[in-house]
Design an enzyme around this catalytic site. Structure first.
Site, PDB file in Angstrom:
ATOM      1  N   HIS A  43      66.133  73.455  92.284  1.00 33.56           N
ATOM      2  CA  HIS A  43      65.096  72.611  91.686  1.00 33.56           C
ATOM      3  C   HIS A  43      63.856  73.431  91.345  1.00 33.56           C
ATOM      4  O   HIS A  43      63.686  74.536  91.844  1.00 33.56           O
ATOM      5  CB  HIS A  43      64.758  71.469  92.654  1.00 33.56           C
ATOM      6  CG  HIS A  43      65.941  70.630  92.992  1.00 33.56           C
ATOM      7  ND1 HIS A  43      66.679  70.844  94.140  1.00 33.56           N
ATOM      8  CD2 HIS A  43      66.530  69.611  92.341  1.00 33.56           C
ATOM      9  CE1 HIS A  43      67.680  69.968  94.171  1.00 33.56           C
ATOM     10  NE2 HIS A  43      67.616  69.210  93.089  1.00 33.56           N
TER      11      HIS A  43
ATOM     12  N   ALA B  16      53.490  64.814  78.054  1.00 33.62           N
ATOM     13  CA  ALA B  16      54.411  63.699  78.290  1.00 33.62           C
ATOM     14  C   ALA B  16      55.679  63.848  77.459  1.00 33.62           C
ATOM     15  O   ALA B  16      55.638  64.282  76.305  1.00 33.62           O
ATOM     16  CB  ALA B  16      53.715  62.381  77.958  1.00 33.62           C
TER      17      ALA B  16
ATOM     18  N   THR C  13      63.392  73.623  80.714  1.00 33.65           N
ATOM     19  CA  THR C  13      64.566  74.231  81.346  1.00 33.65           C
ATOM     20  C   THR C  13      64.403  75.742  81.490  1.00 33.65           C
ATOM     21  O   THR C  13      65.376  76.454  81.721  1.00 33.65           O
ATOM     22  CB  THR C  13      65.841  73.938  80.531  1.00 33.65           C
ATOM     23  OG1 THR C  13      65.667  74.434  79.202  1.00 33.65           O
ATOM     24  CG2 THR C  13      66.161  72.443  80.509  1.00 33.65           C
TER      25      THR C  13
ATOM     26  N   ARG D 182      48.934  75.935  73.820  1.00 33.90           N
ATOM     27  CA  ARG D 182      47.608  76.429  74.218  1.00 33.90           C
ATOM     28  C   ARG D 182      47.808  77.520  75.260  1.00 33.90           C
ATOM     29  O   ARG D 182      48.695  77.431  76.100  1.00 33.90           O
ATOM     30  CB  ARG D 182      46.749  75.326  74.841  1.00 33.90           C
ATOM     31  CG  ARG D 182      46.170  74.369  73.864  1.00 33.90           C
ATOM     32  CD  ARG D 182      45.168  73.421  74.573  1.00 33.90           C
ATOM     33  NE  ARG D 182      44.700  72.423  73.659  1.00 33.90           N
ATOM     34  CZ  ARG D 182      43.662  72.577  72.834  1.00 33.90           C
ATOM     35  NH1 ARG D 182      42.970  73.676  72.857  1.00 33.90           N
ATOM     36  NH2 ARG D 182      43.323  71.618  72.017  1.00 33.90           N
TER      37      ARG D 182
END
Length: 188
Positions: free
Chosen positions: A113, A142, A147, A165
């Site tokens: 994870h 959002a 990955t 940015r």
């Protein structure tokens, strides 16, 4: 621990008008329950840790595996649908919005994870998969899908994620793996 959890919610959510309102906040209970479950998990009391974790998930809609490591001043805003996997590592001063997944791909062993470093904000509905690292002081917009590693001090958005940015300055969108050596050194 308890006072810090209360103060971070009051600080980060302007809708909270009093300390007693914090007790109605699902993320308050999810984080407190996680800290208890994680303590039990470290003592190898896996069933009890998982029981607390699952009860918290049922009550809050926020699923945090008891094995996940979470730093101080962690804040979840509108937490419904949050999923944080067993080997996730979250630094200090991290903020997640609703619907964020810090999950695995099913292909990795051991560390499966994400690692989220200090002072990171991850926007609503974002999916971060696998043993990737999101660098310090980074914002993920959002609905993004991450990955691959994201360097520190950047803002990244989209699916697939693109860096837009760096050090607070707008740049032409660039995929993390396409950053030149000079760009990576400056971003890191």
């Amino acid at each position: 621990m308890l006072q810090e959890s209360i103060s971070v919610i009051k600080e980060k959510d302007p809708a909270i008008k009093s300390t007693v309102e914090v007790l109605l906040y699902p993320s308050f209970w999810a984080v407190i329950n996680h800290r208890i479950a994680h303590s039990l998990y470290k003592k190898k009391r896996f069933f009890l840790a998982r029981l607390i974790s699952q009860a918290s998930r049922f009550l809050t809609g926020i699923e945090i595996h008891p094995g996940a490591q979470i730093g101080r001043r962690f804040f979840i805003d509108h937490g419904m649908g949050i999923v944080i996997g067993e080997t996730a590592e979250i630094g200090d001063n991290v903020m997640l919005y609703h619907g964020v997944t810090l999950g695995g791909t099913g292909k990795d062993k051991n560390k499966r994870h994400p690692t989220v470093e200090d002072n990171v904000m991850i926007g609503a509905g974002t999916i971060v998969l696998g043993p990737v690292t999101i660098g310090k002081n980074t914002k993920i917009g959002a609905g993004s899908v991450v990955t691959q590693d994201i360097p520190q001090n950047v803002t990244a958005v989209g699916s697939p994620v693109m860096i837009v940015r760096k050090d607070g300055v707008r740049i032409p969108p660039v995929a993390p793996e396409q950053m030149t050596g000079h760009q990576k050194r400056r971003a890191i």
